[in-house]
Design a protein around this motif. Structure first.
Motif, PDB file in Angstrom:
ATOM      1  N   THR A 170       0.812  -1.215   0.000  1.00 24.84           N
ATOM      2  CA  THR A 170       0.000   0.000   0.000  1.00 24.84           C
ATOM      3  C   THR A 170       0.844   1.262   0.000  1.00 24.84           C
ATOM      4  OG1 THR A 170      -1.762  -1.159   1.195  1.00 24.84           O
ATOM      5  CG2 THR A 170      -1.804   1.253   1.248  1.00 24.84           C
ATOM      6  N   ALA A 171       1.959   1.237   0.694  1.00 23.30           N
ATOM      7  CA  ALA A 171       2.758   2.447   0.921  1.00 23.30           C
ATOM      8  C   ALA A 171       3.228   3.091  -0.382  1.00 23.30           C
ATOM      9  CB  ALA A 171       3.970   2.113   1.785  1.00 23.30           C
ATOM     10  N   THR A 172       3.099   4.407  -0.439  1.00 25.63           N
ATOM     11  CA  THR A 172       3.626   5.216  -1.536  1.00 25.63           C
ATOM     12  C   THR A 172       4.395   6.377  -0.913  1.00 25.63           C
ATOM     13  OG1 THR A 172       1.754   6.739  -1.648  1.00 25.63           O
ATOM     14  CG2 THR A 172       1.574   4.681  -2.920  1.00 25.63           C
ATOM     15  N   VAL A 173       4.995   7.195  -1.746  1.00 27.69           N
ATOM     16  CA  VAL A 173       5.735   8.346  -1.214  1.00 27.69           C
ATOM     17  C   VAL A 173       4.799   9.389  -0.612  1.00 27.69           C
ATOM     18  CG1 VAL A 173       7.691   8.026  -2.777  1.00 27.69           C
ATOM     19  CG2 VAL A 173       5.771   9.483  -3.477  1.00 27.69           C
ATOM     20  N   ASP A 174       3.495   9.280  -0.874  1.00 32.45           N
ATOM     21  CA  ASP A 174       2.517  10.205  -0.313  1.00 32.45           C
ATOM     22  C   ASP A 174       1.667   9.562   0.774  1.00 32.45           C
ATOM     23  OD1 ASP A 174       3.169  12.377  -2.084  1.00 32.45           O
ATOM     24  OD2 ASP A 174       2.160  11.246  -3.678  1.00 32.45           O
ATOM     25  N   ASP A 175       2.091   8.427   1.273  1.00 34.99           N
ATOM     26  CA  ASP A 175       1.353   7.662   2.258  1.00 34.99           C
ATOM     27  C   ASP A 175       1.157   8.463   3.547  1.00 34.99           C
ATOM     28  OD1 ASP A 175       0.278   5.708   3.869  1.00 34.99           O
ATOM     29  OD2 ASP A 175       1.975   4.327   3.723  1.00 34.99           O
TER      30      ASP A 175
END
Length: 382
Positions: free
Chosen positions: A244-249
């Motif tokens: 799930t994790a992104t740089v905008d998490d």
């Protein structure tokens, strides 16, 4: 055991001082990470410039040492110029006994050591007994008033500072989604998270960082970029993945809050985050360590790894290459709880640095971050 003399530098003096008073194998990449101008105190820069490559390499390693006999690793500390030690295991020893052993260990170091411990609370509390009362789990502290959290952390940090511990490998900045605790082996199953809402976790992280560092014990935010959604433990599995994790998490917000509170360091996890970097675990990931943490978040403090010694997540990588890959990704201080790993790691780092001037510069930068943390801890004085 030979006692090493302190450095005598032409422009600075590095001296061991007591802890702050309680009240007070992949080839190296072809680019490197430059720290923003002005990050390092002048005495740190001067000190690093006087170091040999072997001494710089040693500063980038932190090794585990059993709490029952920390002074027994003094020969390894002196021989490899190690940057720090991690007090491993559990102990009910008195503060007086621990302080005497830590002081003796410091005397074996040419450059004073960062001395770290896991003293989160709950099920992760290395120091226990009369002099180190039980600390509630993070979920309990997070559910209570901020003043109680602040008092608890301050009291614990005072006790750590009193024995010569300079770094607590805490707080846990991971967020575990509500209702998933038991399906999250590394964090939720042990109630190590402060809350299931990253906004609330961020508030608690700010409180913990300020309270601990105000008492003279540096904090390390862990486990970047987060272990709250994984379904396996990196200590015992190679299948810890956060898809799930992104740089905008939003789950990154507690880490950012801790950085804004001036936490001395961040620990990188050994899980995989395919939406940020599908190719590597976080500790070996240039997009995560350099791209996200150093560049996007402009973090200038100490970046250390989770354990690269005994964790199953790194078992398939040759021991020495683990340290090389971590520094190559942009890390500063590689942690191994196994003392026998120090030799192979030093050899691999030296070989990479002697082969690549770019990697040699990366070693210098990493050692500078380690010494900057020591300066901040009151271990080095101009």
């Amino acid at each position: 055991m030979m006692i090493r003399s302190w450095w005598a530098l032409p422009v600075v003096v590095l001296a061991l001082v007591g802890p702050p008073a309680p009240v007070v194998s992949r080839p190296p990449a072809t680019s490197t990470v430059s720290s923003p101008a002005g990050t390092f105190p002048a005495c740190v820069t001067a000190a690093v410039e006087t170091m040999s490559l072997e001494e710089q390499v040693g500063q980038t390693l932190m090794v585990g040492v059993p709490l029952h006999s920390p002074q027994g690793i003094g020969g390894l500390v002196a021989g490899y110029h190690l940057g720090g030690v991690f007090l491993s295991g559990r102990s009910t020893r008195s503060s007086a006994g621990l302080r005497a052993d830590i002081t003796a260990l410091q005397r074996t170091a040419k450059v004073p050591l960062l001395v770290s411990v896991d003293q989160e609370g709950g099920s992760v509390q290395a120091l226990q007994g009369t002099d180190f009362p039980d600390i509630p789990a993070a979920t309990t502290l997070g559910a209570g008033p901020p003043d109680e959290l602040r008092r608890t952390v301050r009291d614990s940090a005072d006790r750590l500072a009193g024995i010569g511990v300079t770094v607590n490998l805490a707080p846990v900045a991971d967020t575990v989604p509500s209702g998933t605790d038991d399906r999250n082996p590394p964090i939720g199953a042990f109630r190590r998270q402060y809350d299931s809402d990253p906004i609330k976790v961020a508030e608690d992280i700010r409180t913990v960082v300020a309270a601990s560092q105000g008492a003279g014990v540096l904090t390390i935010l862990k486990h970047f970029p987060g272990l709250g959604r994984v379904r396996a433990n990196t200590d015992t599995s190679t299948r810890a993945v956060d898809r799930t994790a992104t740089v905008d998490d939003p789950y990154l917000d507690p880490f950012r809050a801790g950085m804004r509170q001036d936490s001395a360091g961040v620990m990188i996890s050994l899980a995989t985050y395919p939406r940020i970097d599908p190719a590597s675990i976080a500790a070996f990931s240039r997009p995560i360590v350099t791209g996200l943490l150093r560049e996007r978040y402009a973090f200038t403090g100490l970046i250390m790894s989770d354990d690269l010694g005994a964790a199953d997540a790194v078992e398939s990588v040759p021991t020495g290459d683990r340290a090389v890959r971590f520094l190559d990704a942009g890390g500063d201080l590689a942690l191994t709880i196994r003392p026998q790993n120090v030799g192979p790691m030093v050899a691999a780092l030296l070989a990479a640095a002697r082969t690549s001037p770019v990697f040699a510069a990366r070693v210098t930068d990493a050692a500078s971050h380690v010494l900057a943390a020591k300066h901040r801890a009151g271990l080095l004085r101009c």
